[in-house]
Write an enzyme that holds these catalytic residues in place. Sequence first.
Site, short mmCIF file in Angstrom:
data_model
loop_
_atom_site.label_atom_id
_atom_site.label_comp_id
_atom_site.label_asym_id
_atom_site.label_seq_id
_atom_site.Cartn_x
_atom_site.Cartn_y
_atom_site.Cartn_z
N ASN A 1 -34.60 23.27 68.26
CA ASN A 1 -35.48 22.27 68.87
C ASN A 1 -35.29 22.35 70.38
O ASN A 1 -34.28 21.90 70.91
CB ASN A 1 -35.09 20.86 68.35
N TRP A 2 -36.27 22.96 71.02
CA TRP A 2 -36.15 23.16 72.47
C TRP A 2 -36.37 21.87 73.26
O TRP A 2 -36.17 21.85 74.47
CB TRP A 2 -37.16 24.22 72.92
N LYS A 3 -36.85 20.84 72.58
CA LYS A 3 -37.18 19.57 73.27
C LYS A 3 -38.08 19.89 74.47
O LYS A 3 -38.92 20.78 74.38
CB LYS A 3 -35.91 18.83 73.69
N HIS B 1 -38.29 12.54 64.94
CA HIS B 1 -37.03 12.77 65.68
C HIS B 1 -36.63 11.45 66.33
O HIS B 1 -37.49 10.69 66.82
CB HIS B 1 -37.25 13.86 66.73
N GLU C 1 -35.49 10.78 69.12
CA GLU C 1 -35.95 10.63 70.50
C GLU C 1 -37.39 10.12 70.54
O GLU C 1 -37.75 9.32 71.39
CB GLU C 1 -35.80 11.96 71.26
N GLU D 1 -29.82 13.67 61.00
CA GLU D 1 -29.37 13.77 62.38
C GLU D 1 -28.82 12.41 62.83
O GLU D 1 -29.60 11.54 63.25
CB GLU D 1 -30.55 14.12 63.29
N GLY E 1 -27.14 15.48 71.11
CA GLY E 1 -27.01 15.73 72.55
C GLY E 1 -25.76 15.13 73.17
O GLY E 1 -25.64 15.05 74.39
N SER F 1 -25.44 18.11 67.76
CA SER F 1 -24.41 18.88 68.47
C SER F 1 -23.85 20.04 67.64
O SER F 1 -22.66 20.36 67.74
CB SER F 1 -23.30 17.96 68.95
N GLY G 1 -30.46 21.48 68.82
CA GLY G 1 -31.07 21.20 70.12
C GLY G 1 -30.48 22.09 71.20
O GLY G 1 -30.87 23.25 71.37
N GLY G 2 -29.51 21.56 71.95
CA GLY G 2 -28.93 22.26 73.09
C GLY G 2 -28.57 23.72 72.84
O GLY G 2 -28.93 24.59 73.64
C1 PEP Z 1 -31.84 17.68 68.10
O1 PEP Z 1 -32.44 17.46 69.14
O2 PEP Z 1 -32.45 17.64 67.03
C2 PEP Z 1 -30.41 17.97 68.18
C3 PEP Z 1 -29.74 18.07 67.08
O3 PEP Z 1 -29.90 18.13 69.45
P1 PEP Z 1 -28.40 18.66 69.81
O4 PEP Z 1 -28.15 19.85 68.93
O5 PEP Z 1 -28.49 18.99 71.25
O6 PEP Z 1 -27.46 17.53 69.50
#
Ligand code: PEP
Length: 257
Positions: free
Chosen positions: A13-15, A99, A101, A171, A177, A217, A238-239
């Site tokens: 997930n590049w956000k 999500h 966010e 999640e 994040g 994470s 994500g990251g």
């Molecule tokens: C996400 O945005 O779905 C996510 C899991 O982010 P991260 O891996 O950065 O926690």
Amino acid sequence: MNKKYRRCIIAGNWKMNRTPSQVRGFVEELRGAMPASLRGCSVVLCVPATHLHALSSLRSRRIAVGAQNVSEFESGAHTGEISAEMLRDLDVRYCIVGHSERRQDNHETDKMVSAKVCALLDKGITPIICVGETLEQRERELTLEHIAYQVKAALSGLNAEQVRRCVIAYEPVWAIGTGRTATAGQAEEVCYAIREMLRTRYGALISRKVSILYGGSMNGDNCAELLAQPDIDGGLIGGASLRSGEFAKIVAAGCAE
Ligand code: PEP
């Protein structure tokens, strides 16, 4: 339950990161770093809407195109929205829905999540439905209750065959994040509970087939233990999905399961 009935899915997930012109270079790096054989593991990149054309025009057989959002409406006067049909036209195979966010920043409700899931399934796109508890809910021991509520709401109105085509991503909001990952035991407990819920509502055959991912994470160091859990069929990342080498490491761990 047996993992052989389900597909391992490693979804990035590049956000709101990178630019469309950076897609090609990233994909080339990722392709070079991924294992030669994916052994049935699906690799997905969920990029911003502006990047979808660049990704789909690469026509990669090894990296599926994923979106991060879709409109719950079919078409018409919804300025700024993107429909499921538009996504399908760009060869989008997966789309993140609900999500945390978006639930937070864009006030996306369970009702909207459910409508988006229907819109995607209708066009043959796999929804990756995100559910997760806040830290406060976890501390008050409301995790399983909250997750059950979110999953039921997202799947409401679907028949068993439609549920089979969904992917669920657990999640925990407190792990996204933050660098604070759920332990493998915490993640497995919730993913198992989701599968049990699917079994009671839609039967053993369906619950055995729905891929349930963990997100929060996940990185190259902690992925192997998480992905080895019996009810965790992949990751939403994500990251770490912004770094091709690290993402490839997670893909390799998924392929090893
Ligand atoms: C996400 O945005 O779905 C996510 C899991 O982010 P991260 O891996 O950065 O926690």
